[in-house]
Scaffold this motif. Structure first.
Motif, mmCIF file in Angstrom:
data_model
loop_
_atom_site.group_PDB
_atom_site.id
_atom_site.type_symbol
_atom_site.label_atom_id
_atom_site.label_comp_id
_atom_site.label_asym_id
_atom_site.label_seq_id
_atom_site.Cartn_x
_atom_site.Cartn_y
_atom_site.Cartn_z
ATOM 1 N N UNK A 9 0.808 -1.223 0.000
ATOM 2 C CA UNK A 9 0.000 0.000 0.000
ATOM 3 C C UNK A 9 0.840 1.272 0.000
ATOM 4 N N UNK A 10 2.112 1.165 0.416
ATOM 5 C CA UNK A 10 2.954 2.349 0.574
ATOM 6 C C UNK A 10 2.996 3.271 -0.657
ATOM 7 N N UNK A 11 3.136 2.750 -1.893
ATOM 8 C CA UNK A 11 3.137 3.656 -3.051
ATOM 9 C C UNK A 11 1.821 4.430 -3.196
ATOM 10 N N UNK A 12 0.719 3.787 -2.848
ATOM 11 C CA UNK A 12 -0.581 4.457 -2.921
ATOM 12 C C UNK A 12 -0.722 5.514 -1.831
ATOM 13 N N UNK A 13 -0.187 5.211 -0.655
ATOM 14 C CA UNK A 13 -0.210 6.171 0.446
ATOM 15 C C UNK A 13 0.595 7.408 0.075
ATOM 16 N N UNK A 14 1.768 7.206 -0.530
ATOM 17 C CA UNK A 14 2.609 8.328 -0.960
ATOM 18 C C UNK A 14 1.920 9.105 -2.075
ATOM 19 N N UNK A 15 1.269 8.394 -2.996
ATOM 20 C CA UNK A 15 0.551 9.058 -4.080
ATOM 21 C C UNK A 15 -0.586 9.922 -3.572
ATOM 22 N N UNK A 16 -1.311 9.422 -2.569
ATOM 23 C CA UNK A 16 -2.384 10.198 -1.963
ATOM 24 C C UNK A 16 -1.829 11.467 -1.333
ATOM 25 N N UNK A 17 -0.742 11.340 -0.596
ATOM 26 C CA UNK A 17 -0.124 12.509 0.039
ATOM 27 C C UNK A 17 0.334 13.514 -1.019
ATOM 28 N N UNK A 30 4.280 17.864 8.096
ATOM 29 C CA UNK A 30 3.836 16.903 9.110
ATOM 30 C C UNK A 30 2.624 16.107 8.614
ATOM 31 N N UNK A 31 1.644 16.801 8.029
ATOM 32 C CA UNK A 31 0.465 16.115 7.503
ATOM 33 C C UNK A 31 0.833 15.247 6.306
ATOM 34 N N UNK A 32 1.703 15.738 5.456
ATOM 35 C CA UNK A 32 2.147 14.950 4.313
ATOM 36 C C UNK A 32 2.813 13.660 4.779
ATOM 37 N N UNK A 33 3.650 13.761 5.775
ATOM 38 C CA UNK A 33 4.320 12.575 6.328
ATOM 39 C C UNK A 33 3.304 11.611 6.929
ATOM 40 N N UNK A 34 2.296 12.144 7.609
ATOM 41 C CA UNK A 34 1.262 11.280 8.191
ATOM 42 C C UNK A 34 0.518 10.515 7.099
ATOM 43 N N UNK A 35 0.108 11.214 6.047
ATOM 44 C CA UNK A 35 -0.613 10.554 4.964
ATOM 45 C C UNK A 35 0.277 9.583 4.203
ATOM 46 N N UNK A 36 1.574 9.821 4.187
ATOM 47 C CA UNK A 36 2.508 8.924 3.503
ATOM 48 C C UNK A 36 2.821 7.674 4.310
ATOM 49 N N UNK A 37 2.653 7.730 5.625
ATOM 50 C CA UNK A 37 3.088 6.615 6.458
ATOM 51 C C UNK A 37 1.974 5.883 7.204
ATOM 52 N N UNK A 38 0.800 6.499 7.343
ATOM 53 C CA UNK A 38 -0.303 5.872 8.074
ATOM 54 C C UNK A 38 -1.305 5.306 7.063
ATOM 55 N N UNK A 39 -1.701 4.049 7.197
ATOM 56 C CA UNK A 39 -2.676 3.480 6.269
ATOM 57 C C UNK A 39 -3.937 4.340 6.185
ATOM 58 N N UNK A 40 -4.409 4.545 4.960
ATOM 59 C CA UNK A 40 -5.523 5.458 4.698
ATOM 60 C C UNK A 40 -6.770 5.114 5.498
#
Length: 65
Positions: A9-17, A30-40
């Motif tokens: 899922x990590x590439x999708x999480x990064x894409x969402x961010x 900080x929010x970008x990092x959260x969206x990149x690292x925490x499952x949606x």
């Protein structure tokens, strides 16, 4: 169908961010990092599910007549 692993899922999480940052919805690193690292799914209330037509609806709500 099995749920994807975090690694899958990590590439999708990064894409969402990235998309949210480009649109201006995310304004801090900080929010970008959260969206990149925490499952949606952790950002979405538990009573919402994903429909096959890519529209969210409350669990238990029927979309068919």
């Amino acid at each position: 169908m099995n749920a994807p692993t975090i690694a899958q899922a990590r590439p999708y999480m990064a894409g969402l961010a990235d998309e949210l940052t480009r649109s201006g919805a995310i304004r801090t690193s900080e929010w970008s990092q959260a969206f990149s690292s925490v499952p949606r799914h952790l950002f979405v209330p538990r009573w919402f599910g994903q429909e096959t037509n890519d529209r969210a609806s409350p669990y238990g709500a029927s979309t068919t007549a």
